[in-house]
Design an enzyme around this catalytic site. Structure first.
Site, PDB file in Angstrom:
ATOM      1  N   ARG A  15       0.840  -1.203   0.000  1.00  0.00           N
ATOM      2  CA  ARG A  15       0.000   0.000   0.000  1.00  0.00           C
ATOM      3  C   ARG A  15       0.870   1.247   0.000  1.00  0.00           C
ATOM      4  O   ARG A  15       0.874   2.015  -0.941  1.00  0.00           O
ATOM      5  CB  ARG A  15      -0.958  -0.018   1.198  1.00  0.00           C
ATOM      6  CG  ARG A  15      -2.124   0.980   1.071  1.00  0.00           C
ATOM      7  CD  ARG A  15      -1.725   2.415   1.428  1.00  0.00           C
ATOM      8  NE  ARG A  15      -1.212   2.501   2.792  1.00  0.00           N
ATOM      9  CZ  ARG A  15      -0.605   3.580   3.261  1.00  0.00           C
ATOM     10  NH1 ARG A  15      -0.424   4.652   2.495  1.00  0.00           N
ATOM     11  NH2 ARG A  15      -0.135   3.600   4.500  1.00  0.00           N
ATOM     12  N   ASP A  16       1.657   1.449   1.051  1.00  0.00           N
ATOM     13  CA  ASP A  16       2.541   2.622   1.084  1.00  0.00           C
ATOM     14  C   ASP A  16       3.565   2.530  -0.039  1.00  0.00           C
ATOM     15  O   ASP A  16       3.947   3.531  -0.645  1.00  0.00           O
ATOM     16  CB  ASP A  16       3.241   2.725   2.441  1.00  0.00           C
ATOM     17  CG  ASP A  16       3.401   4.170   2.917  1.00  0.00           C
ATOM     18  OD1 ASP A  16       3.788   5.017   2.093  1.00  0.00           O
ATOM     19  OD2 ASP A  16       3.129   4.454   4.091  1.00  0.00           O
ATOM     20  N   HIS A  19       3.042   4.204  -3.580  1.00  0.00           N
ATOM     21  CA  HIS A  19       3.496   5.556  -3.917  1.00  0.00           C
ATOM     22  C   HIS A  19       4.821   5.501  -4.687  1.00  0.00           C
ATOM     23  O   HIS A  19       4.975   6.117  -5.742  1.00  0.00           O
ATOM     24  CB  HIS A  19       3.684   6.382  -2.653  1.00  0.00           C
ATOM     25  CG  HIS A  19       2.413   6.741  -1.949  1.00  0.00           C
ATOM     26  ND1 HIS A  19       1.452   7.538  -2.518  1.00  0.00           N
ATOM     27  CD2 HIS A  19       1.953   6.416  -0.710  1.00  0.00           C
ATOM     28  CE1 HIS A  19       0.449   7.696  -1.665  1.00  0.00           C
ATOM     29  NE2 HIS A  19       0.726   7.016  -0.564  1.00  0.00           N
ATOM     30  N   SER A 169       3.205  10.721   9.167  1.00  0.00           N
ATOM     31  CA  SER A 169       3.122  10.718   7.704  1.00  0.00           C
ATOM     32  C   SER A 169       4.279  11.444   7.039  1.00  0.00           C
ATOM     33  O   SER A 169       4.639  11.137   5.898  1.00  0.00           O
ATOM     34  CB  SER A 169       1.808  11.369   7.255  1.00  0.00           C
ATOM     35  OG  SER A 169       0.719  10.910   8.001  1.00  0.00           O
ATOM     36  N   HIS A 196       2.876   4.305  12.988  1.00  0.00           N
ATOM     37  CA  HIS A 196       3.279   4.211  11.577  1.00  0.00           C
ATOM     38  C   HIS A 196       4.322   5.294  11.328  1.00  0.00           C
ATOM     39  O   HIS A 196       4.031   6.487  11.465  1.00  0.00           O
ATOM     40  CB  HIS A 196       2.052   4.428  10.683  1.00  0.00           C
ATOM     41  CG  HIS A 196       2.352   4.484   9.212  1.00  0.00           C
ATOM     42  ND1 HIS A 196       2.156   3.404   8.370  1.00  0.00           N
ATOM     43  CD2 HIS A 196       2.805   5.485   8.423  1.00  0.00           C
ATOM     44  CE1 HIS A 196       2.478   3.752   7.127  1.00  0.00           C
ATOM     45  NE2 HIS A 196       2.863   5.015   7.138  1.00  0.00           N
ATOM     46  N   HIS A 198       7.726   7.085   9.059  1.00  0.00           N
ATOM     47  CA  HIS A 198       8.452   7.267   7.800  1.00  0.00           C
ATOM     48  C   HIS A 198       9.885   7.643   8.127  1.00  0.00           C
ATOM     49  O   HIS A 198      10.179   8.211   9.182  1.00  0.00           O
ATOM     50  CB  HIS A 198       7.782   8.328   6.927  1.00  0.00           C
ATOM     51  CG  HIS A 198       6.616   7.788   6.156  1.00  0.00           C
ATOM     52  ND1 HIS A 198       6.729   7.297   4.876  1.00  0.00           N
ATOM     53  CD2 HIS A 198       5.318   7.626   6.503  1.00  0.00           C
ATOM     54  CE1 HIS A 198       5.548   6.862   4.463  1.00  0.00           C
ATOM     55  NE2 HIS A 198       4.670   7.039   5.440  1.00  0.00           N
ATOM     56  N   TYR A 287       3.930  15.963   3.959  1.00  0.00           N
ATOM     57  CA  TYR A 287       3.344  14.647   3.707  1.00  0.00           C
ATOM     58  C   TYR A 287       4.222  13.834   2.754  1.00  0.00           C
ATOM     59  O   TYR A 287       4.555  14.277   1.656  1.00  0.00           O
ATOM     60  CB  TYR A 287       1.957  14.867   3.081  1.00  0.00           C
ATOM     61  CG  TYR A 287       1.019  13.701   3.120  1.00  0.00           C
ATOM     62  CD1 TYR A 287       0.898  12.878   4.233  1.00  0.00           C
ATOM     63  CD2 TYR A 287       0.190  13.448   2.023  1.00  0.00           C
ATOM     64  CE1 TYR A 287      -0.011  11.833   4.251  1.00  0.00           C
ATOM     65  CE2 TYR A 287      -0.727  12.403   2.035  1.00  0.00           C
ATOM     66  CZ  TYR A 287      -0.807  11.598   3.155  1.00  0.00           C
ATOM     67  OH  TYR A 287      -1.707  10.562   3.169  1.00  0.00           O
TER      68      TYR A 287
END
Length: 342
Positions: A15-16, A19, A169, A196, A198, A287
């Site tokens: 999913r991620d 991108h 995010s 979650h 990054h 983001y």
């Protein structure tokens, strides 16, 4: 440090990672990753467009393959692992979730901006009604004070969320900030807490450890860090690190390394290293999914992508404002032309 206990690792590669893949996953790629995750012992893994159910669009980027086909393909090859989907109210609708359940989804993560949990009430309630493991996802968690985060998390819990996530995010949070946020939620809520991260500031692993030590029991990761910006906490690394720390994940190290290095690494468009632009994203609090849009806008208007990202950070842009990126690029180009003439 908290007493070692069970941690649930949720893999978001499919999913991620969409991108980074420009939403071009094939059915075969999804099947191979799903089989590898299942073999390794991952309990839940996410499959959908990078921007969630219904994200395939002109604004967010069209998917190469319909996401319902990808969800069905992933569910088909798994014996134990379960498919999760992401839903952003306003992008995905209730009918999308119902269709995803028919395709094999067993978990839904309903994601909103950190101050907008109230828009997710009907989606959380539908998730519970459909028998899904239902999660509230507070995105861009660095953009609100802790008190606001707690307020919004309580809303998610009141709607029926079984887990509420602190979602970094932008990859902008520092470990002590993660600890502060997770600890506050742990104290205020009865449901489980997730994190979650990054890796835009190279802190995703440190932040994930901080989250667990503060009481989070669900932690996201992606294989080879494949995700938006500089990617997520690296799933296979987490398995090794948490084992060293004495936490039980139920995930086997060699098999998770195998799917990362023998499957995912072969189709990654680029290594998930911290580039100048993704570093600026973490620094400015932008983001992570804005990266490819920003690079496209910079080329189109002949401006420095870092300048676009800094300006996005100053204006506190949030997910859903992708058009804003091109507006800023055009403004910077105009300013550059004026300065050259003068």
């Amino acid at each position: 440090m908290a007493t070692p206990s069970k941690i649930h690792l949720v893999d978001v590669t499919l999913r991620d990672g969409s991108h980074a893949m420009k939403h071009a996953f094939t059915i075969e790629q999804v099947k191979e990753v799903a089989k590898g995750l299942d073999k390794a012992g991952i309990e839940y893994f996410e499959v959908s467009h990078g921007d969630g159910l219904g994200g395939s669009s002109l604004q967010y980027g069209f998917s190469k393959v319909n996401e319902m086909e990808l969800i069905a393909a992933a569910a088909e090859v798994c014996k134990n692992a379960k498919v999760s989907v992401l839903l952003l109210p306003g992008i995905g609708v209730k009918e999308d979730l119902e269709e995803a359940v028919k395709a094999g989804a067993k978990m839904v993560r309903v994601a909103t901006h950190v101050t907008e949990a109230d828009v997710a009430k009907q989606h959380i309630e539908l998730g519970r009604k459909l028998g899904l493991k239902t999660v509230g996802f507070l995105m861009m968690a660095h953009m609100a004070p802790v008190e606001k985060l707690v307020e919004q998390a309580k809303l998610f819990e009141s709607y029926g969320a079984e887990i509420v996530y602190v979602t970094d995010s932008a990859g902008a949070l520092l470990p002590h900030e993660v600890k502060e946020r997770v600890s506050a939620l742990r104290e205020a809520l009865s449901c489980e807490i997730g994190f979650h991260g990054h890796n835009n500031l190279s802190l995703a692993m440190a932040n994930s450890i901080a989250a667990v030590e503060a009481g989070a029991t669900y932690i996201d990761g992606s294989l080879r860090c494949l995700g938006a910006g500089s990617g997520n906490t690296q799933t296979e690394v987490m398995v090794a690190v948490f084992e060293r720390l004495g936490y039980e994940t139920g995930v086997k190290l060699y098999p998770i390394m195998d799917v990362a290095n023998e499957v995912v690494a072969k189709f990654m468009p680029r290594p998930q290293e911290i580039t100048g632009s993704s570093l600026i994203m973490g620094y400015s609090g932008v983001y992570s999914s804005f990266l490819l849009h920003t690079q496209d806008a910079a080329k189109k208007f002949g401006v420095d992508e870092r300048d676009i990202l800094v300006e996005l950070g100053k204006r506190k842009a949030v997910g859903g404002q992708e058009d804003f990126i091109y507006d800023i690029a055009a403004q910077l180009a105009k300013k550059k032309t004026v300065e050259t003439i003068s």
